[in-house]
Design a protein around this motif. Structure first.
Motif, PDB file in Angstrom:
ATOM      1  N   PRO A  51      -1.273  -0.522  22.635  1.00  0.00           N
ATOM      2  CA  PRO A  51      -1.224   0.778  21.976  1.00  0.00           C
ATOM      3  C   PRO A  51      -2.573   1.127  21.365  1.00  0.00           C
ATOM      4  CG  PRO A  51      -0.229  -0.856  20.545  1.00  0.00           C
ATOM      5  CD  PRO A  51      -0.558  -1.560  21.838  1.00  0.00           C
ATOM      6  N   PRO A  52      -2.851   2.412  21.227  1.00  0.00           N
ATOM      7  CA  PRO A  52      -4.129   2.822  20.651  1.00  0.00           C
ATOM      8  C   PRO A  52      -4.228   2.343  19.200  1.00  0.00           C
ATOM      9  CG  PRO A  52      -2.765   4.749  21.182  1.00  0.00           C
ATOM     10  CD  PRO A  52      -1.982   3.547  21.550  1.00  0.00           C
ATOM     11  N   LEU A  53      -5.453   2.142  18.752  1.00  0.00           N
ATOM     12  CA  LEU A  53      -5.670   1.753  17.364  1.00  0.00           C
ATOM     13  C   LEU A  53      -5.284   2.908  16.446  1.00  0.00           C
ATOM     14  CD1 LEU A  53      -9.125  -0.036  17.655  1.00  0.00           C
ATOM     15  CD2 LEU A  53      -6.854  -1.079  17.482  1.00  0.00           C
ATOM     16  N   PRO A  54      -4.834   2.593  15.233  1.00  0.00           N
ATOM     17  CA  PRO A  54      -4.442   3.679  14.313  1.00  0.00           C
ATOM     18  C   PRO A  54      -5.510   4.761  14.171  1.00  0.00           C
ATOM     19  CG  PRO A  54      -3.750   1.567  13.432  1.00  0.00           C
ATOM     20  CD  PRO A  54      -4.549   1.260  14.660  1.00  0.00           C
ATOM     21  N   ALA A  55      -6.760   4.378  14.017  1.00  0.00           N
ATOM     22  CA  ALA A  55      -7.827   5.374  13.826  1.00  0.00           C
ATOM     23  C   ALA A  55      -7.960   6.297  15.042  1.00  0.00           C
ATOM     24  CB  ALA A  55      -9.156   4.674  13.550  1.00  0.00           C
ATOM     25  N   ALA A  56      -7.603   5.771  16.220  1.00  0.00           N
ATOM     26  CA  ALA A  56      -7.711   6.590  17.446  1.00  0.00           C
ATOM     27  C   ALA A  56      -6.607   7.645  17.502  1.00  0.00           C
ATOM     28  CB  ALA A  56      -7.625   5.681  18.669  1.00  0.00           C
ATOM     29  N   LEU A  57      -5.577   7.459  16.680  1.00  0.00           N
ATOM     30  CA  LEU A  57      -4.447   8.401  16.676  1.00  0.00           C
ATOM     31  C   LEU A  57      -4.702   9.580  15.751  1.00  0.00           C
ATOM     32  CD1 LEU A  57      -1.611   5.725  16.562  1.00  0.00           C
ATOM     33  CD2 LEU A  57      -2.250   7.154  18.528  1.00  0.00           C
ATOM     34  N   VAL A  58      -5.839   9.556  15.048  1.00  0.00           N
ATOM     35  CA  VAL A  58      -6.176  10.687  14.158  1.00  0.00           C
ATOM     36  C   VAL A  58      -6.891  11.756  14.985  1.00  0.00           C
ATOM     37  CG1 VAL A  58      -7.376  11.438  12.071  1.00  0.00           C
ATOM     38  CG2 VAL A  58      -6.337   9.145  12.165  1.00  0.00           C
ATOM     39  N   ARG A  59      -6.115  12.730  15.447  1.00  0.00           N
ATOM     40  CA  ARG A  59      -6.628  13.840  16.282  1.00  0.00           C
ATOM     41  C   ARG A  59      -5.937  15.126  15.820  1.00  0.00           C
ATOM     42  NH1 ARG A  59      -8.492  11.969  21.244  1.00  0.00           N
ATOM     43  NH2 ARG A  59      -9.395  14.042  21.444  1.00  0.00           N
ATOM     44  N   PRO A  60      -6.471  15.751  14.763  1.00  0.00           N
ATOM     45  CA  PRO A  60      -5.811  16.962  14.246  1.00  0.00           C
ATOM     46  C   PRO A  60      -5.562  17.993  15.341  1.00  0.00           C
ATOM     47  CG  PRO A  60      -7.561  16.281  12.760  1.00  0.00           C
ATOM     48  CD  PRO A  60      -7.667  15.425  13.991  1.00  0.00           C
ATOM     49  N   ARG A  82       0.825  -1.205   0.000  1.00  0.00           N
ATOM     50  CA  ARG A  82       0.000   0.000   0.000  1.00  0.00           C
ATOM     51  C   ARG A  82       0.864   1.262   0.000  1.00  0.00           C
ATOM     52  NH1 ARG A  82      -5.380  -1.177   1.882  1.00  0.00           N
ATOM     53  NH2 ARG A  82      -5.722  -3.392   1.518  1.00  0.00           N
ATOM     54  N   LEU A  83       0.232   2.372  -0.341  1.00  0.00           N
ATOM     55  CA  LEU A  83       0.802   3.709  -0.195  1.00  0.00           C
ATOM     56  C   LEU A  83      -0.138   4.466   0.722  1.00  0.00           C
ATOM     57  CD1 LEU A  83       1.522   4.361  -3.984  1.00  0.00           C
ATOM     58  CD2 LEU A  83       3.231   3.806  -2.234  1.00  0.00           C
ATOM     59  N   THR A  84       0.380   5.279   1.613  1.00  0.00           N
ATOM     60  CA  THR A  84      -0.501   5.959   2.548  1.00  0.00           C
ATOM     61  C   THR A  84       0.052   7.300   3.014  1.00  0.00           C
ATOM     62  OG1 THR A  84      -1.761   5.693   4.618  1.00  0.00           O
ATOM     63  CG2 THR A  84       0.491   4.796   4.583  1.00  0.00           C
ATOM     64  N   LEU A  85      -0.837   8.266   3.248  1.00  0.00           N
ATOM     65  CA  LEU A  85      -0.436   9.474   3.953  1.00  0.00           C
ATOM     66  C   LEU A  85      -0.082   9.056   5.371  1.00  0.00           C
ATOM     67  CD1 LEU A  85      -3.174  12.084   2.870  1.00  0.00           C
ATOM     68  CD2 LEU A  85      -0.905  11.710   1.865  1.00  0.00           C
ATOM     69  N   THR A  86       0.810   9.793   5.984  1.00  0.00           N
ATOM     70  CA  THR A  86       1.245   9.449   7.331  1.00  0.00           C
ATOM     71  C   THR A  86       0.436  10.206   8.385  1.00  0.00           C
ATOM     72  OG1 THR A  86       2.922  11.170   7.226  1.00  0.00           O
ATOM     73  CG2 THR A  86       3.597   8.943   6.573  1.00  0.00           C
ATOM     74  N   LEU A  87       0.556   9.795   9.628  1.00  0.00           N
ATOM     75  CA  LEU A  87      -0.200  10.434  10.721  1.00  0.00           C
ATOM     76  C   LEU A  87       0.037  11.936  10.821  1.00  0.00           C
ATOM     77  CD1 LEU A  87      -0.254   8.040  13.808  1.00  0.00           C
ATOM     78  CD2 LEU A  87      -2.221   9.073  12.665  1.00  0.00           C
ATOM     79  N   PRO A  88       1.307  12.420  10.691  1.00  0.00           N
ATOM     80  CA  PRO A  88       1.479  13.878  10.792  1.00  0.00           C
ATOM     81  C   PRO A  88       0.649  14.652   9.762  1.00  0.00           C
ATOM     82  CG  PRO A  88       3.590  12.761  10.998  1.00  0.00           C
ATOM     83  CD  PRO A  88       2.581  11.711  10.612  1.00  0.00           C
ATOM     84  N   VAL A  89       0.429  14.054   8.585  1.00  0.00           N
ATOM     85  CA  VAL A  89      -0.376  14.741   7.563  1.00  0.00           C
ATOM     86  C   VAL A  89      -1.861  14.671   7.939  1.00  0.00           C
ATOM     87  CG1 VAL A  89      -1.084  14.739   5.136  1.00  0.00           C
ATOM     88  CG2 VAL A  89       1.303  14.277   5.738  1.00  0.00           C
ATOM     89  N   LEU A  90      -2.305  13.497   8.392  1.00  0.00           N
ATOM     90  CA  LEU A  90      -3.706  13.372   8.798  1.00  0.00           C
ATOM     91  C   LEU A  90      -4.000  14.338   9.947  1.00  0.00           C
ATOM     92  CD1 LEU A  90      -4.154   9.456   8.744  1.00  0.00           C
ATOM     93  CD2 LEU A  90      -4.515  11.105   6.882  1.00  0.00           C
ATOM     94  N   ASN A  91      -3.051  14.513  10.843  1.00  0.00           N
ATOM     95  CA  ASN A  91      -3.262  15.361  12.025  1.00  0.00           C
ATOM     96  C   ASN A  91      -2.973  16.830  11.782  1.00  0.00           C
ATOM     97  OD1 ASN A  91      -4.313  13.436  13.725  1.00  0.00           O
ATOM     98  ND2 ASN A  91      -2.288  12.682  14.288  1.00  0.00           N
TER      99      ASN A  91
END
Ligand code: 6PG
Length: 240
Positions: free
Chosen positions: A217-226, A179-188
């Motif tokens: 550890p928290p689930l990936p979706a839980a780490l999306v907190r802009p 896969r290719l994906t945006l990273t957490l810093p971009v999502l946040n």
């Protein structure tokens, strides 16, 4: 960092609620800055939204000609492959709209690392970013898997820990694996993130995301907190 908002919109109402939000955010961004930047996700849940936005009734509501369309993630397949996130969005939505700025992730490139780097270069160019800059999307549409993954950030994978790159390679436990994906810093860094969630199999992951004492550890979706943005969860059925 505002608390995530959770809204239940049964059945087809979820696509309509998401469409209203998307159009409002795009109109506001174009009014304020002349352009809007939207990142789409794959999977089955956004398809109802894509179909709705492509209807005659909705086509003219959003300023598509001024919108830049990006992806939160992509499977490493050709754009015409049935698993392609670009392919699904193109056939259900973009081929029906006057979009002029479509930035797809090149899942067909043999070396996913090279594809991730070229997408990062495209982001830096279009957003006019310096070496340390991060793009601020007006809206990122995300989903959640039963394992709590979002975009192609899967639990326990290196992609989840990436803090420098804007785009990285991901590994999914289900095919297509690469896969290719945006990273957490971009999502946040987004102004607004909307999670579209359908299917009871997401119940346990949702319960964890909204738990007062989430597992570690928290689930990936839980780490999306802009940090300077908002997260909204649109569900088509009440959480468990
Ligand atoms: C992908 C997606 C992924 C998706 C979830 C939910 O490429 O598969 O971007 O993160 O949003 O897997 O998928 P469903 O909507 O099909 O449940």
């Amino acid at each position: 960092m505002s608390a995530p908002l959770l809204e239940v919109h049964p059945g087809p109402e979820m696509a309509a609620a998401a469409a209203r939000s998307l159009v409002g955010i795009m109109l506001r961004a174009v009014r304020l800055r002349g352009t809007a930047h939207l990142a789409l996700s794959g999977g089955s849940t956004p398809r109802a939204l894509f179909r709705l936005l492509a209807t005659e009734e909705w086509q003219a509501r959003a300023p598509w000609a001024h919108c830049h369309i990006w992806w939160a993630d992509e499977r490493c397949v050709a754009p015409d492959h049935h698993e392609s996130n670009y392919g699904a969005a193109y056939s259900l939505l973009l081929s029906h709209l006057p979009v002029q700025h479509v930035h797809r992730m090149r899942g067909e490139v043999e070396d996913p690392g090279a594809a991730a780097r070229s997408y990062e270069a495209e982001l830096r160019h279009v957003f006019n970013l310096g070496p340390m800059g991060r793009p601020r999307f007006d809206l990122i549409l995300l989903g959640i898997g039963a394992d709590g993954h979002t975009a192609s950030l899967f639990p326990g994978t290196p992609a989840l820990d990436e803090r420098r790159a804007l785009v990285t390679t991901g590994w999914a436990p289900v095919a297509p694996h690469r896969r290719l994906t945006l990273t957490l810093p971009v999502l946040n860094r987004a102004a607004e993130v909307i999670f579209l969630v359908s299917g009871t199999d997401k119940g346990p992951a949702l319960a964890q995301v909204f738990a007062t004492h989430p597992a570690h550890p928290p689930l990936p979706a839980a780490l999306v907190r802009p940090t300077r943005g908002r997260v909204r969860w649109l569900l088509d059925a009440p959480p468990p």
